[in-house]
Design a protein around this motif. Structure first.
Motif, PDB file in Angstrom:
ATOM      1  N   HIS A  98      -1.797   1.696  -4.032  1.00 19.54           N
ATOM      2  CA  HIS A  98      -2.264   1.867  -2.654  1.00 19.54           C
ATOM      3  C   HIS A  98      -3.321   0.844  -2.251  1.00 19.54           C
ATOM      4  CE1 HIS A  98       0.192   5.314  -2.864  1.00 19.54           C
ATOM      5  NE2 HIS A  98      -0.620   6.010  -3.633  1.00 19.54           N
ATOM      6  N   MET A  99      -3.933   0.196  -3.236  1.00 18.60           N
ATOM      7  CA  MET A  99      -4.894  -0.867  -2.942  1.00 18.60           C
ATOM      8  C   MET A  99      -4.238  -2.244  -2.986  1.00 18.60           C
ATOM      9  SD  MET A  99      -7.386   1.055  -2.354  1.00 18.60           S
ATOM     10  CE  MET A  99      -8.556  -0.242  -1.956  1.00 18.60           C
ATOM     11  N   ALA A 129      -0.770   3.391   5.490  1.00 18.68           N
ATOM     12  CA  ALA A 129       0.517   2.723   5.315  1.00 18.68           C
ATOM     13  C   ALA A 129       1.657   3.583   5.849  1.00 18.68           C
ATOM     14  CB  ALA A 129       0.735   2.401   3.831  1.00 18.68           C
ATOM     15  N   PHE A 130       1.596   4.888   5.585  1.00 16.68           N
ATOM     16  CA  PHE A 130       2.649   5.791   6.049  1.00 16.68           C
ATOM     17  C   PHE A 130       2.617   5.912   7.572  1.00 16.68           C
ATOM     18  CE2 PHE A 130       4.921  10.046   5.107  1.00 16.68           C
ATOM     19  CZ  PHE A 130       6.100   9.385   4.849  1.00 16.68           C
ATOM     20  N   SER A 131       1.419   5.856   8.147  1.00 22.52           N
ATOM     21  CA  SER A 131       1.300   5.860   9.607  1.00 22.52           C
ATOM     22  C   SER A 131       1.809   4.554  10.196  1.00 22.52           C
ATOM     23  CB  SER A 131      -0.156   6.074  10.025  1.00 22.52           C
ATOM     24  OG  SER A 131      -0.615   7.346   9.640  1.00 22.52           O
ATOM     25  N   SER A 144       0.818  -1.222   0.000  1.00 25.79           N
ATOM     26  CA  SER A 144       0.000   0.000   0.000  1.00 25.79           C
ATOM     27  C   SER A 144       0.847   1.266   0.000  1.00 25.79           C
ATOM     28  CB  SER A 144      -0.942  -0.001   1.209  1.00 25.79           C
ATOM     29  OG  SER A 144      -1.906  -1.018   1.082  1.00 25.79           O
ATOM     30  N   GLY A 145       1.983   1.220   0.667  1.00 25.84           N
ATOM     31  CA  GLY A 145       2.877   2.380   0.681  1.00 25.84           C
ATOM     32  C   GLY A 145       3.979   2.259  -0.344  1.00 25.84           C
ATOM     33  N   VAL A 152     -10.824   6.659  -0.605  1.00 31.77           N
ATOM     34  CA  VAL A 152     -10.430   5.295  -0.250  1.00 31.77           C
ATOM     35  C   VAL A 152      -8.937   5.101  -0.524  1.00 31.77           C
ATOM     36  CG1 VAL A 152     -10.719   2.854  -0.832  1.00 31.77           C
ATOM     37  CG2 VAL A 152     -12.730   4.327  -0.627  1.00 31.77           C
ATOM     38  N   ALA A 153      -8.462   5.547  -1.680  1.00 30.94           N
ATOM     39  CA  ALA A 153      -7.054   5.362  -2.045  1.00 30.94           C
ATOM     40  C   ALA A 153      -6.127   6.160  -1.136  1.00 30.94           C
ATOM     41  CB  ALA A 153      -6.833   5.758  -3.498  1.00 30.94           C
ATOM     42  N   VAL A 154      -6.442   7.430  -0.889  1.00 28.38           N
ATOM     43  CA  VAL A 154      -5.542   8.258  -0.071  1.00 28.38           C
ATOM     44  C   VAL A 154      -5.543   7.791   1.378  1.00 28.38           C
ATOM     45  CG1 VAL A 154      -7.261  10.051   0.438  1.00 28.38           C
ATOM     46  CG2 VAL A 154      -4.845  10.618   0.493  1.00 28.38           C
ATOM     47  N   SER A 155      -6.657   7.255   1.856  1.00 29.95           N
ATOM     48  CA  SER A 155      -6.679   6.754   3.231  1.00 29.95           C
ATOM     49  C   SER A 155      -5.755   5.547   3.380  1.00 29.95           C
ATOM     50  CB  SER A 155      -8.103   6.387   3.640  1.00 29.95           C
ATOM     51  OG  SER A 155      -8.596   5.278   2.907  1.00 29.95           O
ATOM     52  N   ARG A 156      -5.641   4.723   2.335  1.00 28.43           N
ATOM     53  CA  ARG A 156      -4.740   3.560   2.402  1.00 28.43           C
ATOM     54  C   ARG A 156      -3.276   4.000   2.383  1.00 28.43           C
ATOM     55  NH1 ARG A 156      -9.857   2.689   2.989  1.00 28.43           N
ATOM     56  NH2 ARG A 156     -10.616   0.592   2.466  1.00 28.43           N
TER      57      ARG A 156
END
Length: 555
Positions: free
Chosen positions: A262-263, A357-359, A104-105, A349-353
């Protein structure tokens, strides 16, 4: 990346990802250092669908006509075709990486893996922030475009006798973003299936447009010379540069293909679904977008300046109105903003993934809060609402002036171009020996494709920085992208060198000593990873089940 078919190794991985993924998908992800936390309920077509619905072909073309029409009808048509060909080259370069290492990241993970030891942490940090904020900027620009389309329907219904202020536009934008947050948090199980519906809605709109416009303008259609050979220049730039600026329309439109990356951790058979999703979404937009541009050029009022200055606030609204009248324009514009709404939902949905991942790798503020996955929904709900909050703050730009709001469009272009180009560059310069191709690979053309992609992405960044009206902008016509992106890039690097360099060491492993067998730890190291904080084969565990840092061996 090629998966080693070790039955014992893969069988234990099923225990890690039971009910969430296949053995092969879990094994590929484990090699990258991550356990399976999200449910893999996206098929190849649904991975393509989320990228294609984010691109929202016709609504995006409509939202960016102000970039393409000033170069005349041939600028609209040929600008689309040529720029889309270069974007497909970028997609090929990213497909190579997405097939080899689907996570994802992916963009910042690849950067860290391939970059030199001295630069990997800083570059990975920069790419992660650039990609995250670029995607949030894309969400803002999509929903801002939705707000403009929504109010344009009201303007048409009132025969142009009502003009919405910036405050009204922001309220519509805010309601749209909040609605997306609610939907992205509550219909997670159906999100994959919805992508099919979104793709169908896109094609219904495309079909309605390419049928209705020629019929409505049957006695006033423009000839082939006007469509393909008539240039124009409504800017104060030289005519050639005005044509290059028309590239911003396809560059912004076909900018959601990294959503396939990212998905990755929700895609079944990710090593094929991710690269094919990238290439299918770009290729579809290239082909169908070319047809749409031809239809628009054939049916548009030859007085293009009057179309751009339409009282309805949207050039596409004027084009529809001229062809099918008030009722037809209301119907088509309504369908247009509905599809634009779907675009925003898929983008969230994409930016939240990506943010999740970055978190997960500890890079964002309050990472321990945002890397949480909802135990029942199996999605990062907190990351969804974190992105909603940032989008609402960035959206305040539209209260300032249209020029400030336009920076949201080019933020998505410039920031994402840096995020796409950096891992490709790192792979070519430092990581050639470490790259192990996946099932989808361009072979001996891979390196030339990569360099061509980098050149185009740099050019795209420069285009996004230019004032669209001419070389001597006023404060009202200034392109503020350079300001916004300098804040993103400069701020993230400043944050890294002042503080984050003390604790950010790149991607972190999320597979614990309980979940990894000794064989798995050896297998992960064979992929070029050094695991710190986990017991080495033959050593006893200290009993801690913490998250260990993951470092990449020097090439």
């Amino acid at each position: 990346m090629h998966v080693k078919h070790d039955p014992e190794r893969q069988g234990s991985l099923v225990g890690v990802a039971e009910g969430l993924a296949s053995e092969n998908d879990a094994a590929v992800l484990a090699k990258l250092g991550y356990k399976q936390e999200l449910r893999r309920n996206f098929t190849l077509f649904e991975v393509f669908g989320i990228a294609f619905s984010i691109m929202g072909l016709l609504p995006s073309i409509a939202s960016t006509l102000a970039y393409s029409l000033p170069a005349g009808p041939s600028g609209l048509v040929w600008g689309w075709f040529v720029a889309s060909a270069f974007i497909f080259i970028v997609g090929l370069a990213m497909a190579d990486l997405g097939s080899a290492m689907p996570t994802s990241g992916g963009l910042y993970w690849w950067t860290h893996y391939f970059a030199s030891p001295k630069t990997r942490n800083a570059l990975s940090f920069l790419v992660g922030y650039s990609n995250t904020l670029g995607l949030v900027g894309g969400l803002c620009s999509i929903d801002y475009g939705f707000a403009l389309m929504f109010v344009s329907v009201i303007v048409i219904a009132r025969d142009g006798e009502w003009e919405p202020g910036n405050g009204i536009v922001y309220i519509v934008f805010m309601c749209c973003v909040l609605c997306h947050g609610v939907l992205a948090s509550t219909i997670s199980k159906a999100m994959g299936k919805l992508q099919t519906a979104f793709v169908v809605a896109n094609f219904i709109l495309i079909a309605a447009t390419i049928i209705a416009l020629p019929i409505g303008r049957s006695s006033q259609r423009n000839d082939a010379k006007f469509i393909f050979a008539t240039t124009g220049n409504l800017t104060t730039w030289p005519a050639g540069f005005a044509w290059f600026l028309s590239w911003l329309s396809p560059i912004w439109t076909i900018g959601g293909f990294d959503s396939c990356v990212h998905m990755s951790e929700e895609a079944a058979n990710a090593t094929k679904a991710v690269p094919y999703g990238i290439l299918m979404s770009i290729g579809s937009c290239w082909f169908f977008g070319f047809i749409i541009c031809i239809v628009i050029a054939s049916c548009i009022n030859p007085d293009i300046e009057s179309v751009l200055g339409s009282v309805y606030g949207q050039p596409m609204a004027q084009i529809y109105f001229d062809a099918v009248g008030k009722k037809g324009a209301l119907g088509l514009m309504s369908l247009l903003f509905i599809v634009q709404f779907f675009m925003g939902l898929s983008m969230l949905v994409a930016v939240s993934r990506q943010s999740w991942a970055f978190s997960r790798d500890g890079a964002l503020p309050f990472s321990s809060f945002f890397n949480h996955v909802h135990s029942r929904l199996l999605i990062p709900v907190r990351a969804v609402w974190g992105c909603v909050l940032v989008a609402l703050v960035l959206g305040l730009l539209c209260l300032i002036a249209p020029a400030a709001a336009a920076a949201l469009f080019s933020l998505a272009v410039a920031a994402n171009n840096v995020a796409w180009g950096t891992p490709i560059f790192c792979r070519l310069v430092w990581g050639g020996k470490k790259f192990v191709p996946g099932p989808v690979y361009t072979g001996r053309f891979s390196k030339p494709i990569g360099w061509a992609a980098i050149v185009f992405l740099i050019f795209g960044i420069l285009l996004a920085m230019m004032p669209s009206g001419g070389p001597n902008p006023t404060p009202q016509t200034m392109n503020y992208t350079v300001v916004v992106n300098s804040a993103v890039w400069g701020g993230s690097l400043l944050y890294y060198f002042i503080d984050a360099r003390k604790w950010f060491t790149g991607p972190k492993i999320t597979i614990s000593d309980v979940e990894l067998t000794e064989e798995q730890q050896v297998a992960i190291r064979e992929e070029g990873l050094e695991i710190e904080g986990l017991p080495r084969p033959g050593e006893s565990s200290d009993g801690e089940d913490g998250v260990a840092e993951l470092k990449h061996e020097k090439a």
